[in-house]
Write a protein that holds these residues in place. Structure first.
Motif, PDB file in Angstrom:
ATOM      1  N   GLU A   1     -28.149  20.040   8.300  1.00 35.33           N
ATOM      2  CA  GLU A   1     -28.792  18.858   7.311  1.00 35.33           C
ATOM      3  C   GLU A   1     -27.739  18.437   6.816  1.00 35.33           C
ATOM      4  O   GLU A   1     -27.620  17.374   6.641  1.00 35.33           O
ATOM      5  N   ASP A   2     -26.057  19.327   6.807  1.00 36.74           N
ATOM      6  CA  ASP A   2     -24.870  18.035   6.435  1.00 36.74           C
ATOM      7  C   ASP A   2     -24.342  18.091   7.164  1.00 36.74           C
ATOM      8  O   ASP A   2     -23.130  17.270   6.920  1.00 36.74           O
ATOM      9  N   CYS A   3     -24.960  17.966   8.607  1.00 34.68           N
ATOM     10  CA  CYS A   3     -23.838  17.238   9.466  1.00 34.68           C
ATOM     11  C   CYS A   3     -24.063  16.119  10.379  1.00 34.68           C
ATOM     12  O   CYS A   3     -25.355  15.795  10.014  1.00 34.68           O
ATOM     13  N   ARG A   4     -23.308  15.492  11.024  1.00 36.49           N
ATOM     14  CA  ARG A   4     -23.954  14.316  11.478  1.00 36.49           C
ATOM     15  C   ARG A   4     -23.542  14.522  13.075  1.00 36.49           C
ATOM     16  O   ARG A   4     -22.685  15.037  13.638  1.00 36.49           O
ATOM     17  N   LEU A   5     -24.526  14.351  14.405  1.00 38.59           N
ATOM     18  CA  LEU A   5     -23.869  14.630  15.355  1.00 38.59           C
ATOM     19  C   LEU A   5     -23.446  13.273  15.981  1.00 38.59           C
ATOM     20  O   LEU A   5     -24.821  12.373  16.058  1.00 38.59           O
ATOM     21  N   LEU A   6     -22.871  12.657  16.788  1.00 41.60           N
ATOM     22  CA  LEU A   6     -21.819  11.609  17.151  1.00 41.60           C
ATOM     23  C   LEU A   6     -22.760  11.259  18.865  1.00 41.60           C
ATOM     24  O   LEU A   6     -23.167  12.064  19.628  1.00 41.60           O
ATOM     25  N   GLU A   7     -22.396  10.849  19.287  1.00 42.37           N
ATOM     26  CA  GLU A   7     -22.561   9.770  19.818  1.00 42.37           C
ATOM     27  C   GLU A   7     -22.727  10.345  21.744  1.00 42.37           C
ATOM     28  O   GLU A   7     -22.692  11.197  22.047  1.00 42.37           O
ATOM     29  N   ASP A   8     -20.707  11.008  20.934  1.00 45.41           N
ATOM     30  CA  ASP A   8     -20.165  11.650  22.857  1.00 45.41           C
ATOM     31  C   ASP A   8     -20.627  13.256  21.997  1.00 45.41           C
ATOM     32  O   ASP A   8     -20.000  14.187  23.520  1.00 45.41           O
ATOM     33  N   GLY A   9     -21.937  13.918  21.674  1.00 38.29           N
ATOM     34  CA  GLY A   9     -21.937  14.642  21.267  1.00 38.29           C
ATOM     35  C   GLY A   9     -21.261  16.024  20.613  1.00 38.29           C
ATOM     36  O   GLY A   9     -20.943  17.322  20.492  1.00 38.29           O
ATOM     37  N   SER A  10     -20.276  15.212  19.795  1.00 38.37           N
ATOM     38  CA  SER A  10     -19.508  15.773  19.229  1.00 38.37           C
ATOM     39  C   SER A  10     -20.273  16.120  17.635  1.00 38.37           C
ATOM     40  O   SER A  10     -20.877  15.308  17.333  1.00 38.37           O
ATOM     41  N   VAL A  11     -19.423  16.406  16.368  1.00 34.68           N
ATOM     42  CA  VAL A  11     -20.727  17.064  15.612  1.00 34.68           C
ATOM     43  C   VAL A  11     -18.951  16.467  14.318  1.00 34.68           C
ATOM     44  O   VAL A  11     -18.268  17.149  14.309  1.00 34.68           O
ATOM     45  N   ALA A  12     -19.965  15.555  12.581  1.00 31.78           N
ATOM     46  CA  ALA A  12     -18.717  15.472  11.900  1.00 31.78           C
ATOM     47  C   ALA A  12     -19.160  16.173  10.913  1.00 31.78           C
ATOM     48  O   ALA A  12     -20.754  16.528  10.624  1.00 31.78           O
ATOM     49  N   LEU A  13     -18.568  16.760   9.746  1.00 38.16           N
ATOM     50  CA  LEU A  13     -18.259  18.209   9.005  1.00 38.16           C
ATOM     51  C   LEU A  13     -18.117  17.317   8.280  1.00 38.16           C
ATOM     52  O   LEU A  13     -16.858  17.411   8.214  1.00 38.16           O
ATOM     53  N   PRO A  14     -18.804  17.496   6.928  1.00 39.94           N
ATOM     54  CA  PRO A  14     -17.932  17.237   5.673  1.00 39.94           C
ATOM     55  C   PRO A  14     -16.955  17.813   4.676  1.00 39.94           C
ATOM     56  O   PRO A  14     -17.222  19.010   5.530  1.00 39.94           O
ATOM     57  N   PRO A  15     -16.596  17.534   4.225  1.00 39.20           N
ATOM     58  CA  PRO A  15     -15.230  18.147   3.526  1.00 39.20           C
ATOM     59  C   PRO A  15     -16.015  18.856   1.824  1.00 39.20           C
ATOM     60  O   PRO A  15     -17.158  18.684   2.273  1.00 39.20           O
ATOM     61  N   GLY A  16     -15.505  19.587   1.418  1.00 40.71           N
ATOM     62  CA  GLY A  16     -15.242  20.379   0.747  1.00 40.71           C
ATOM     63  C   GLY A  16     -16.275  22.685   0.264  1.00 40.71           C
ATOM     64  O   GLY A  16     -16.410  22.583  -0.253  1.00 40.71           O
ATOM     65  N   LEU A  17     -16.604  22.762   2.200  1.00 36.25           N
ATOM     66  CA  LEU A  17     -17.710  23.899   1.917  1.00 36.25           C
ATOM     67  C   LEU A  17     -16.008  25.183   2.158  1.00 36.25           C
ATOM     68  O   LEU A  17     -14.729  24.679   2.363  1.00 36.25           O
ATOM     69  N   THR A  18     -16.260  26.325   1.974  1.00 35.21           N
ATOM     70  CA  THR A  18     -15.346  27.523   1.374  1.00 35.21           C
ATOM     71  C   THR A  18     -15.377  27.867   2.384  1.00 35.21           C
ATOM     72  O   THR A  18     -16.118  27.908   3.419  1.00 35.21           O
ATOM     73  N   LEU A  19     -14.168  28.820   2.961  1.00 33.45           N
ATOM     74  CA  LEU A  19     -14.635  29.583   3.734  1.00 33.45           C
ATOM     75  C   LEU A  19     -14.787  30.989   3.967  1.00 33.45           C
ATOM     76  O   LEU A  19     -15.337  31.204   2.484  1.00 33.45           O
ATOM     77  N   GLY A  20     -15.592  30.603   4.612  1.00 37.43           N
ATOM     78  CA  GLY A  20     -16.883  32.142   4.546  1.00 37.43           C
ATOM     79  C   GLY A  20     -18.404  31.941   4.593  1.00 37.43           C
ATOM     80  O   GLY A  20     -18.683  32.460   4.587  1.00 37.43           O
ATOM     81  N   ALA A  21     -18.350  30.490   4.582  1.00 37.91           N
ATOM     82  CA  ALA A  21     -19.611  29.768   3.810  1.00 37.91           C
ATOM     83  C   ALA A  21     -21.113  30.285   4.662  1.00 37.91           C
ATOM     84  O   ALA A  21     -20.395  30.201   5.797  1.00 37.91           O
ATOM     85  N   ASN A  22     -22.128  30.673   4.463  1.00 37.22           N
ATOM     86  CA  ASN A  22     -22.656  30.831   5.105  1.00 37.22           C
ATOM     87  C   ASN A  22     -22.926  32.108   6.149  1.00 37.22           C
ATOM     88  O   ASN A  22     -24.124  32.350   7.451  1.00 37.22           O
ATOM     89  N   ARG A  23     -22.255  33.101   6.434  1.00 34.81           N
ATOM     90  CA  ARG A  23     -21.755  33.812   6.688  1.00 34.81           C
ATOM     91  C   ARG A  23     -21.551  35.652   6.364  1.00 34.81           C
ATOM     92  O   ARG A  23     -22.056  35.753   5.420  1.00 34.81           O
ATOM     93  N   ARG A  24     -23.020  35.884   6.576  1.00 35.64           N
ATOM     94  CA  ARG A  24     -23.784  37.225   6.548  1.00 35.64           C
ATOM     95  C   ARG A  24     -22.589  38.151   7.130  1.00 35.64           C
ATOM     96  O   ARG A  24     -22.521  38.609   8.737  1.00 35.64           O
ATOM     97  N   LEU A  25     -22.119  39.389   6.191  1.00 39.07           N
ATOM     98  CA  LEU A  25     -20.637  39.894   6.812  1.00 39.07           C
ATOM     99  C   LEU A  25     -21.168  41.065   7.202  1.00 39.07           C
ATOM    100  O   LEU A  25     -22.393  41.905   6.340  1.00 39.07           O
ATOM    101  N   ARG A  26     -21.353  42.226   7.701  1.00 44.90           N
ATOM    102  CA  ARG A  26     -21.479  43.531   8.108  1.00 44.90           C
ATOM    103  C   ARG A  26     -21.161  44.030   7.479  1.00 44.90           C
ATOM    104  O   ARG A  26     -20.440  44.026   7.316  1.00 44.90           O
ATOM    105  N   GLY A  27     -22.358  44.637   7.340  1.00 46.19           N
ATOM    106  CA  GLY A  27     -22.401  45.853   6.740  1.00 46.19           C
ATOM    107  C   GLY A  27     -22.117  45.355   4.736  1.00 46.19           C
ATOM    108  O   GLY A  27     -22.777  46.131   3.992  1.00 46.19           O
ATOM    109  N   GLU A  28     -22.507  44.084   4.754  1.00 44.49           N
ATOM    110  CA  GLU A  28     -22.918  44.116   3.034  1.00 44.49           C
ATOM    111  C   GLU A  28     -23.950  44.171   2.734  1.00 44.49           C
ATOM    112  O   GLU A  28     -23.276  44.174   1.717  1.00 44.49           O
ATOM    113  N   ASP A  29     -24.846  44.054   3.169  1.00 40.80           N
ATOM    114  CA  ASP A  29     -26.309  45.239   2.218  1.00 40.80           C
ATOM    115  C   ASP A  29     -25.921  46.435   2.451  1.00 40.80           C
ATOM    116  O   ASP A  29     -26.052  47.241   1.192  1.00 40.80           O
TER     117      ASP A  29
END
Length: 418
Positions: A125-153
């Motif tokens: 929902e934070d991204c824009r799909l462009l007509e050529d099939g590429s995706v526009a990604l907004p600035p400001g996201l931090t490294l590792g965002a929305n990633r669940r690491l192996r064994g983190e639980d």
């Protein structure tokens, strides 16, 4: 059955403090022998006999916490929008394609394994799909965002559930997520219960003059059932010391625990305490508690025995403060006293120092959002509606002598005592 020697306890004449009684039970009562392996569907409420160690990492692999686009953080333009081609697609349960050789995004879904080399995920929902099939990604996201690491639980080899834990639905969910299908648990306890008194009748019997219906056995049966104990109901016994003694010793020979109600005070018709033979022993027979002072706890033929008071509210109070820790000890379970919540008293109360008292209260919120405890107007230990029409107890410690409106007091919810 847990076998106790006659000298496992020694009884004194002075009323015992509640905490001292609980500490004595937890220290002296041995765990029953015997365990069984049960499926997770049958494990709720049982006591874990062996610690569970995680056999695998949880999660097993790095994965996405959202539906979106996975990228290599180093491919993003600092402080500006980044446009990347969408190189591939990976859904949950499917292996990702080999690592991308050039800068590109991967369409990814919740729970899907992270493609090798990618480390950050944008929510769709934070991204824009462009007509050529590429995706526009907004600035400001931090490294590792929305990633669940192996064994983190939890990591393979780490403690997952401790020995002695009474298993909750959450525990069972964790075991299932770790791929464990069966758990070793303590066998169920078997308890015998009976009431005493010539005036006591079972519900359904014709009510004769000067008689009352027995609430205590049914209250005890339900309380024991909540703790997973198998119960044998021995009914109501007459006020005859020989009958009571015979019933106590016969029950002790075939059960892990014997519970009675009534007949443990000092009156001429209180025969339970007297029925404990010379070969048996008492740990205590008076507690510094109200309601519920007369409580006999001891050993009959090597089996723990508790003689509870005759009034039902006192039965409830002494069960949750004596029998619950006793059952925990028999099962080798970690005993956790109920948590106290600080609330504000709306009532004044005077009590005897040196005795712990439990006042039945209902809770309400005032206009400021403060939680107020209101005392039930009838205090008697035989008043069952004082339990059904209230939310819990205000616990007044031994050193407390007075409570005034506005004082902070400790509240214990009935639901936490089951």
């Amino acid at each position: 059955m847990a076998q106790l020697g006659k000298d496992s306890f020694s009884a004194g004449e002075k009323p015992m403090r509640v905490d001292d009684a609980v500490a004595l039970l937890l220290a002296r009562i041995p765990c029953v022998e015997g365990l069984e392996s049960v499926s997770l569907f049958a494990a709720e409420g049982r006591v874990l006999a062996e610690a569970l160690v995680a056999p695998i990492d949880l999660p097993r692999f790095d994965n996405s916490a959202v539906d979106g686009y996975a990228v290599r953080f180093g491919d993003l333009t600092p402080g500006a929008e980044t446009i990347l081609p969408v190189g591939s697609r990976v859904a949950a349960g499917h292996a990702p394609e080999p690592a991308l050789e050039s800068a590109a995004a991967v369409r990814i879904f919740t729970g899907a394994s992270m493609p090798e080399g990618l480390d950050t995920i944008f929510m769709q929902e934070d991204c824009r799909l462009l007509e050529d099939g590429s995706v526009a990604l907004p600035p400001g996201l931090t490294l590792g965002a929305n990633r669940r690491l192996r064994g983190e639980d939890i990591s393979a080899g780490d403690p997952a559930l401790p020995k002695g834990r009474r298993l909750t639905p959450e525990d069972i969910g964790l075991a299932a997520a770790l791929g464990v299908a069966h758990l070793p648990v303590r066998r169920r306890l078997r308890a015998a219960i009976f009431s005493t008194g010539d005036e006591v009748l079972s519900p359904g019997e014709p009510l004769r003059p000067a008689a009352i219906y027995d609430a205590n056995r049914f209250l005890l049966h339900a309380l024991l059932g909540r703790l997973g104990v198998e119960v044998d109901d021995l009914g109501v016994l007459a006020d005859d010391p020989d009958i009571i003694s015979r019933a106590l010793h016969e029950a002790a020979a075939t059960h892990d625990l014997v519970l009675t109600s009534g007949g443990v005070s000092v009156g001429e018709e209180d025969h339970v305490k007297k029925a404990i033979g010379a070969e048996d022993s008492l740990a205590f027979w008076r507690l510094a508690i109200k309601p519920g002072r007369p409580v006999a706890m001891g050993v009959i033929g090597g089996t723990p025995f508790v003689g509870l008071p005759g009034n039902p509210v006192a039965v409830f109070v002494t069960f949750v403060h004596v029998v619950r820790p006793l059952i925990a000890a028999l099962l080798g379970a970690a005993f956790e006293p109920a948590r106290r919540l600080a609330v504000t008293s709306s009532f004044k109360y005077k009590k005897k120092k040196g005795r712990r008292e439990y006042v039945r209260v209902s809770l309400r919120d005032d206009a400021t959002g403060d939680t107020i405890a209101e005392k039930y107007p009838v205090e008697g230990a035989a008043v069952l509606t004082s339990l059904t029409r209230t939310h819990g107890f205000v616990e007044l410690a031994e050193d407390v002598e007075r409570v005034a409106p506005g004082d902070k007091v400790a509240f214990v919810d009935y639901a936490l005592l089951r």
